[in-house]
Design an enzyme around this catalytic site. Structure first.
Site, mmCIF file in Angstrom:
data_model
loop_
_atom_site.group_PDB
_atom_site.id
_atom_site.type_symbol
_atom_site.label_atom_id
_atom_site.label_comp_id
_atom_site.label_asym_id
_atom_site.label_seq_id
_atom_site.Cartn_x
_atom_site.Cartn_y
_atom_site.Cartn_z
ATOM 1 N N HIS A 242 0.830 -1.211 0.000
ATOM 2 C CA HIS A 242 0.000 0.000 0.000
ATOM 3 C C HIS A 242 0.861 1.257 0.000
ATOM 4 C CE1 HIS A 242 -3.671 -2.429 1.591
ATOM 5 N NE2 HIS A 242 -3.509 -2.539 0.295
ATOM 6 N N ASP A 270 -10.406 -0.715 -10.522
ATOM 7 C CA ASP A 270 -9.218 -1.036 -9.728
ATOM 8 C C ASP A 270 -8.246 -1.797 -10.626
ATOM 9 O OD1 ASP A 270 -7.405 -1.743 -7.779
ATOM 10 O OD2 ASP A 270 -8.791 -2.982 -6.615
ATOM 11 N N HIS A 360 -13.250 -2.312 -2.233
ATOM 12 C CA HIS A 360 -13.327 -3.617 -1.574
ATOM 13 C C HIS A 360 -14.811 -3.772 -1.228
ATOM 14 C CE1 HIS A 360 -8.856 -3.007 -0.357
ATOM 15 N NE2 HIS A 360 -8.989 -3.404 -1.601
ATOM 16 N N GLU A 383 -5.816 -10.238 -9.125
ATOM 17 C CA GLU A 383 -4.600 -9.439 -8.968
ATOM 18 C C GLU A 383 -3.460 -10.163 -8.254
ATOM 19 O OE1 GLU A 383 -4.995 -6.319 -5.944
ATOM 20 O OE2 GLU A 383 -7.146 -6.723 -5.857
ATOM 21 N N TYR A 387 6.523 -10.334 -5.055
ATOM 22 C CA TYR A 387 7.293 -9.230 -4.484
ATOM 23 C C TYR A 387 8.538 -9.819 -3.835
ATOM 24 C CZ TYR A 387 2.446 -7.791 -4.884
ATOM 25 O OH TYR A 387 1.169 -7.587 -5.358
ATOM 26 N N ARG A 405 2.705 -6.693 -9.835
ATOM 27 C CA ARG A 405 1.314 -7.100 -9.670
ATOM 28 C C ARG A 405 0.580 -6.747 -10.956
ATOM 29 N NH1 ARG A 405 0.347 -4.914 -5.199
ATOM 30 N NH2 ARG A 405 -0.729 -2.983 -5.659
HETATM 31 N N1 GLY Z 1 -6.012 -0.953 -4.735
HETATM 32 C C1 GLY Z 1 -6.481 -1.750 -3.715
HETATM 33 C C2 GLY Z 1 -6.523 -3.152 -4.108
HETATM 34 O O1 GLY Z 1 -6.024 -3.514 -5.147
HETATM 35 O O2 GLY Z 1 -7.099 -3.941 -3.424
HETATM 36 MN MN MN Z 2 -5.702 -2.339 -6.872
HETATM 37 MN MN MN Z 3 -7.748 -4.625 -5.873
#
Ligand code: GLY
Ligand code: MN
Ligand code: MN
Length: 436
Positions: A242, A270, A360, A383, A387, A405
């Site tokens: 984050h 997203d 979310h 996603e 890393y 990612r």
């Molecule tokens: N950008 C927040 C997530 O991918 O969950």
């Molecule tokens: Mn995201």
């Molecule tokens: Mn996300």
């Protein structure tokens, strides 16, 4: 192109049909929030409230009273006020709440303490989002207590309090055709913005410059607010999941990870893409990238009705573990590494989350203790990521600090799924071509 009045009305009807008999539901709007002294954050309506009303003002309360003779949908809102409207903008007022927003009955918010107990009185059950807002909890209890105070004159206070979220959030999980159209727009706007960021990226720019490009491109097309804080992480910053400082200079030879998406007409997008700052992947970057891409493709292949929520995640874990073993970043047998979760040093988050009005989004992931079965109309992100921590001494130095990612937004259809965010290139060849 937004949600029609009839769709808002249909949602209220559906919710009321699920409520127990003799009940009432009470939902507050969002409040204005101070950012500093006398400036406020841009007002953003509460999603549950908006979902049922389309009403975009603070200081409002929606009350649903199934079977009420004088109307089931009651709104409390700010009164019209020509003086205040000159400064702060248009208000619908109770009259507008009925005419424009489909309330059967509407009253000034200042009268709520006199009127609402009368609506609750005689109802056995009260639905509301318990514990979400302490101030509102106190209000509900005060309204109920004002009825309890009158029991000797024959008043009957409610005996049961039920959480409204359960029904409402289940409804929000299944997107209608109109909702999917809006989500497709949000996705397309954000996808084009990511393309723009790839095109303008070069070494020496700051991370926040790419953030600004994305925000600008989205705002130009009506996506004025990001659905969440944009993440733009160059080099090892991509390993901070984050990372939102977005304050460092981008270096040639590094990758940059951008996780950003706009909100459009109350619906989120997203997207994450990871690409080389100077347009060309190194051998190591390409190797990691292609594993993540393969994991994402394997996961998307599992997104279809009848599969459970965890199937895409499991598929991504297997591909990532196999890939990391092949590169020598993990050592041992694939099954054992999965069982002992050794891969979590590189892939520590889950495959995704529901997506909708919230990034979310609401909706349970398990039902009766089992992973939820995917159904048409649900929207989720896919996603996966790898890393390699910059200080991971267990791996060769050339791998350290690489973070990748790849994230897309996917709607479950009748016979599979549809990726809403296909507008941004994803393969190494496509990315290198676009950036050349
Ligand atoms: N950008 C927040 C997530 O991918 O969950
Ligand atoms: Mn995201
Ligand atoms: Mn996300």
């Amino acid at each position: 192109m937004s949600i029609s009045k009839s769709e808002f009305a249909r949602r209220r009807k559906t919710l009321m049909a699920m409520m127990e008999s003799d009940s009432i539901a009470i939902l507050p709007s969002a409040k204005e929030k101070v950012r500093s002294r006398d400036t406020h954050y841009t007002f953003r309506q509460d999603n549950d409230f908006f979902y049922l009303t389309g009403f975009n003002e603070p200081d409002a309360v929606l009350v649903l009273v199934p079977g009420r003779e004088h109307g089931e949908v009651v709104m409390f809102c700010r009164e019209r006020d020509p003086e205040k409207e000159i400064w702060d903008g248009y208000r619908a007022g109770p009259e507008g709440a009925c005419k424009e927003y489909g309330a059967d009955d509407a009253f000034p918010i200042d009268d709520i303490d006199e009127i609402l107990p009368g609506l609750i009185e005689g109802r056995e059950r009260v639905y509301y989002a318990m514990g979400k807002d302490a101030g509102f909890d106190t209000h509900v209890m005060a309204w109920v207590n004002s009825i309890r105070a009158k029991v000797r004159s024959g008043a009957t206070p409610p005996g049961e309090f039920l959480d409204l979220d359960h029904f409402l959030h289940d409804m929000r999980l299944y997107k209608s055709a109109a909702e999917i159209r809006l989500m497709a727009s949000a996705a397309e706007i954000s996808a084009d913005a990511h393309v723009r960021a790839m095109q303008v990226c070069k070494a020496g720019k700051y991370e926040y410059e790419l953030e600004a490009e994305i925000q600008y491109a989205c705002a130009l097309r009506g996506g004025r607010q990001p659905a969440y804080n944009s993440i733009v992480g160059g080099g090892k910053n991509a390993c901070v999941l984050h990372y939102i400082e977005n304050s460092e200079k981008l270096k040639s030879g590094d990758l940059v990870l951008i996780d950003a998406g706009c909100e459009y007409e109350y619906y989120a997008s997203d997207i994450t893409r990871t690409f080389p700052v100077s347009g060309k992947f190194s051998k190591e970057q390409k190797a990691i990238y292609n594993i993540v891409l393969a994991a994402q493709e394997a996961a998307i292949a599992e997104v279809r009705p009848g599969n459970h929520w965890n199937a895409p995640h499991d598929a991504s874990v297997r591909v990532i573990v196999e890939g990391l073993v092949e590169l020598g970043l993990l050592k041992g047998k694939v099954d054992k590494l999965i069982e002992t979760e050794k891969y979590k040093a590189f892939y520590m988050h889950r495959i995704g989350h529901w997506l909708g009005m919230d990034v979310h989004d609401v909706g349970d992931y398990k039902v009766g203790g089992e992973w939820r079965v995917l159904e048409p109309g649900m929207v989720m992100t896919v996603e996966p990521g790898i890393y390699v921590a910059p200080d991971n001494k267990k791996v060769d130095a050339r791998w350290r600090g690489i973070g990748v990612r790849i994230e897309d937004d996917v709607v479950i259809t009748k016979d599979g799924c549809q990726v809403l965010t296909i507008g941004v290139p994803k393969t190494v060849a496509e990315i290198e071509k676009l950036m050349a």
